[in-house]
Enzyme design. Structure first.
Site, mmCIF file in Angstrom:
data_model
loop_
_atom_site.group_PDB
_atom_site.id
_atom_site.type_symbol
_atom_site.label_atom_id
_atom_site.label_comp_id
_atom_site.label_asym_id
_atom_site.label_seq_id
_atom_site.Cartn_x
_atom_site.Cartn_y
_atom_site.Cartn_z
ATOM 1 N N ASP A 56 6.219 1.206 7.312
ATOM 2 C CA ASP A 56 5.098 1.023 6.727
ATOM 3 C C ASP A 56 4.415 1.571 6.023
ATOM 4 O O ASP A 56 3.691 2.610 5.880
ATOM 5 C CB ASP A 56 4.179 0.665 8.145
ATOM 6 C CG ASP A 56 2.755 0.157 7.970
ATOM 7 O OD1 ASP A 56 2.574 -0.475 6.899
ATOM 8 O OD2 ASP A 56 2.052 0.439 8.908
ATOM 9 N N ASP A 116 -0.457 4.093 0.587
ATOM 10 C CA ASP A 116 -1.103 5.208 1.830
ATOM 11 C C ASP A 116 -0.527 4.944 3.299
ATOM 12 O O ASP A 116 0.488 3.972 3.445
ATOM 13 C CB ASP A 116 -2.840 4.974 1.821
ATOM 14 C CG ASP A 116 -3.025 3.604 2.399
ATOM 15 O OD1 ASP A 116 -2.238 2.583 1.998
ATOM 16 O OD2 ASP A 116 -4.094 3.504 3.253
ATOM 17 N N GLU A 149 4.284 -5.887 4.382
ATOM 18 C CA GLU A 149 4.249 -5.383 5.773
ATOM 19 C C GLU A 149 5.361 -5.400 6.664
ATOM 20 O O GLU A 149 5.948 -6.557 6.602
ATOM 21 C CB GLU A 149 2.927 -5.961 6.382
ATOM 22 C CG GLU A 149 1.494 -5.571 5.647
ATOM 23 C CD GLU A 149 1.238 -4.109 5.992
ATOM 24 O OE1 GLU A 149 1.596 -3.285 6.982
ATOM 25 O OE2 GLU A 149 0.361 -3.916 5.295
ATOM 26 N N HIS A 203 0.992 -1.168 -0.160
ATOM 27 C CA HIS A 203 0.118 -0.114 0.062
ATOM 28 C C HIS A 203 0.745 1.305 0.169
ATOM 29 O O HIS A 203 1.838 1.109 0.591
ATOM 30 C CB HIS A 203 -0.911 -0.034 1.208
ATOM 31 C CG HIS A 203 -0.329 -0.096 2.497
ATOM 32 N ND1 HIS A 203 0.048 1.163 3.250
ATOM 33 C CD2 HIS A 203 -0.090 -1.069 3.227
ATOM 34 C CE1 HIS A 203 0.617 0.746 4.370
ATOM 35 N NE2 HIS A 203 0.882 -0.702 4.739
ATOM 36 N N GLU A 242 -4.991 0.595 2.456
ATOM 37 C CA GLU A 242 -4.713 -0.401 3.504
ATOM 38 C C GLU A 242 -4.845 0.214 4.962
ATOM 39 O O GLU A 242 -5.281 -0.335 5.692
ATOM 40 C CB GLU A 242 -3.323 -0.977 3.299
ATOM 41 C CG GLU A 242 -3.177 -2.448 3.957
ATOM 42 C CD GLU A 242 -3.086 -2.371 5.289
ATOM 43 O OE1 GLU A 242 -3.356 -3.371 6.088
ATOM 44 O OE2 GLU A 242 -2.505 -1.210 5.926
ATOM 45 N N GLU A 243 -4.533 1.659 5.120
ATOM 46 C CA GLU A 243 -4.534 2.188 6.434
ATOM 47 C C GLU A 243 -5.975 2.716 6.779
ATOM 48 O O GLU A 243 -6.517 3.066 7.866
ATOM 49 C CB GLU A 243 -3.591 3.130 6.467
ATOM 50 C CG GLU A 243 -2.241 2.866 6.332
ATOM 51 C CD GLU A 243 -1.406 2.010 7.454
ATOM 52 O OE1 GLU A 243 -2.378 1.338 8.283
ATOM 53 O OE2 GLU A 243 -0.465 1.438 7.517
ATOM 54 N N HIS A 255 3.301 3.706 12.716
ATOM 55 C CA HIS A 255 2.277 4.494 13.615
ATOM 56 C C HIS A 255 2.397 5.314 14.493
ATOM 57 O O HIS A 255 1.888 5.947 15.148
ATOM 58 C CB HIS A 255 0.959 3.343 13.652
ATOM 59 C CG HIS A 255 0.467 2.709 12.327
ATOM 60 N ND1 HIS A 255 -0.834 2.234 12.639
ATOM 61 C CD2 HIS A 255 1.058 2.257 11.334
ATOM 62 C CE1 HIS A 255 -0.994 1.656 11.562
ATOM 63 N NE2 HIS A 255 -0.009 1.539 10.628
#
Ligand SMILES: [Zn+2]
Length: 384
Positions: free
Chosen positions: A102, A71, A165, A69, A136-137, A351
């Site tokens: 990520d 995003d 990931e 991903h 994805e997020e 994150h």
């Protein structure tokens, strides 16, 4: 500034694009350009605000798909960052920036790995593909799951998939995810009848009624798990009831729970059991389900062997297979009957503010991806 490796240079470019979910901010166009240059045919598959693409090279034979991903999650307070989150920098050997771990670092490593592999093996056996999303997020509604539905409709075969990931825990390659638990939540309202505590015969207390049922659910032995999954667990995350007054029996109780379940069980079976318990306790209730995905499991086989060997060849460690952690897009891709594993950099800072990854580990990751391709397509000693 020192000269960057092709992988780091691409990682810098991708991180510089503020692609907070579901934005893509041009990341996919950068990737698409690079893939077209080495003979990929690219199909853009936007749905709603979400950008997706599927790209493929090679005419026939087993298909290995790189998935990921573009995003990223929001930055949090920018003042707490060492560097502006979308102005990547390497400090003391660590690449800082939102998405470094990520998973823009992995995306960069996938691209350069495939470029190197194709350069050395322009007429390789089999097919190489990319499935990339910008959702994805976020709510993961218009992303990988939609693309997978399209691919399914037309009978596209994807034999193997590597999701980028950040699976590693302490050092690159120490953990490969070969599955994920399933997950769903329940939102349960139990109805009673409000009244004065001094006149309990005129009221129905939903707290008293629900406690035995919730206790039974928390004590239920759902399964034993299996060699790859821990036992299924039921967790209550919220309970609310009461008006705040000490002399009022409340009219309703609201509770939320979540189950993380192994590949021994499925959503329908667990749901049935929960309803059985609630009905047994003769509760008057409403329940809403939020379903996050079935579990998936890739047992050791050609893909696991190829990527394990690639880690051993590159990082000198033997990775451990694990199914821990939350859900990932791997669960959607597995629906194609695909063997799916996840391998990416160390996830310690994902994150968070100051998301970072050891810069050299991204160069190593590219070598691992490239060696996985070699092990799959050029190494005939591996099992099917
Ligand atoms: Zn991710």
């Amino acid at each position: 500034m020192t000269l960057l490796s092709p992988t780091l240079e691409l990682a810098f470019d991708l991180i510089s694009r503020p692609s907070v979910t579901p934005e893509d901010a041009g990341c996919q166009d950068v990737m698409i350009k690079r893939l077209e240059k080495i003979g990929f045919s690219v199909e853009k598959m936007p749905f709603g605000d979400v950008k997706n693409f599927y790209a493929k090279r090679g005419k026939s034979g087993p298909n290995i798909c790189f998935a990921g991903h573009t995003d990223v999650v929001p930055t949090g307070p920018e003042a707490n960052w060492k560097v502006p989150p979308f102005s990547p920098q390497i400090i003391d050997g660590y690449l800082y920036g939102r998405g470094a771990a990520d998973m823009k670092g992995s995306l960069a490593a996938m691209i350069t790995a495939v470029e190197e592999f194709v350069l050395a093996n322009p007429d390789h056996d089999g097919q190489i593909s990319f499935l990339i999303t910008s959702d994805e997020e976020g709510p993961f509604v218009d992303g990988t799951t939609r693309v997978v539905d399209k691919l399914m409709e037309r009978g596209e075969k994807v034999d193997w998939c590597i999701v980028g990931e950040p699976s590693s825990t302490n050092t690159l390659g120490d953990i490969i995810k070969n599955g994920r638990r399933g997950s769903f939540s329940g939102d349960l309202t139990i109805y009673g009848k409000q009244g004065h505590v001094a006149y309990p015969h005129l009221a129905i207390n939903p707290i008293h009624l629900s406690v035995p049922a919730i206790t039974e659910l928390t004590n239920t032995h759902w399964d034993d798990g299996n060699e790859f999954f821990p036992p299924t667990s039921f967790q209550v995350s919220n309970i609310n009831a009461g008006t705040g007054a000490t002399n009022v029996v409340p009219g309703t109780l609201h509770t939320q729970f979540n189950l993380r379940f192994s590949s021994e069980l499925n959503f329908a079976a667990i749901k049935e059991k929960i309803i059985q318990v609630l009905d047994k306790h003769q509760l008057n209730y409403d329940i809403q389900w939020t379903y996050n995905g079935e579990p998936f499991l890739t047992r050791p086989g050609k893909l696991v062997d190829a990527i394990t060997l690639a880690v051993e060849q590159t990082a000198n460690i033997t990775p451990e297979l694990s199914t821990s952690g939350g859900t990932s897009d791997g669960r959607f891709i597995a629906k194609l009957g695909t063997q799916v594993v996840e391998l990416g950099p160390v996830n310690a800072t994902i994150h968070q503010v100051n998301e970072s990854v050891e810069a050299e580990s991204l160069n190593q990751l590219a070598i691992i991806y490239q060696r996985t391709l070699e092990n799959l397509f050029l190494n005939n000693t591996l099992t099917k």
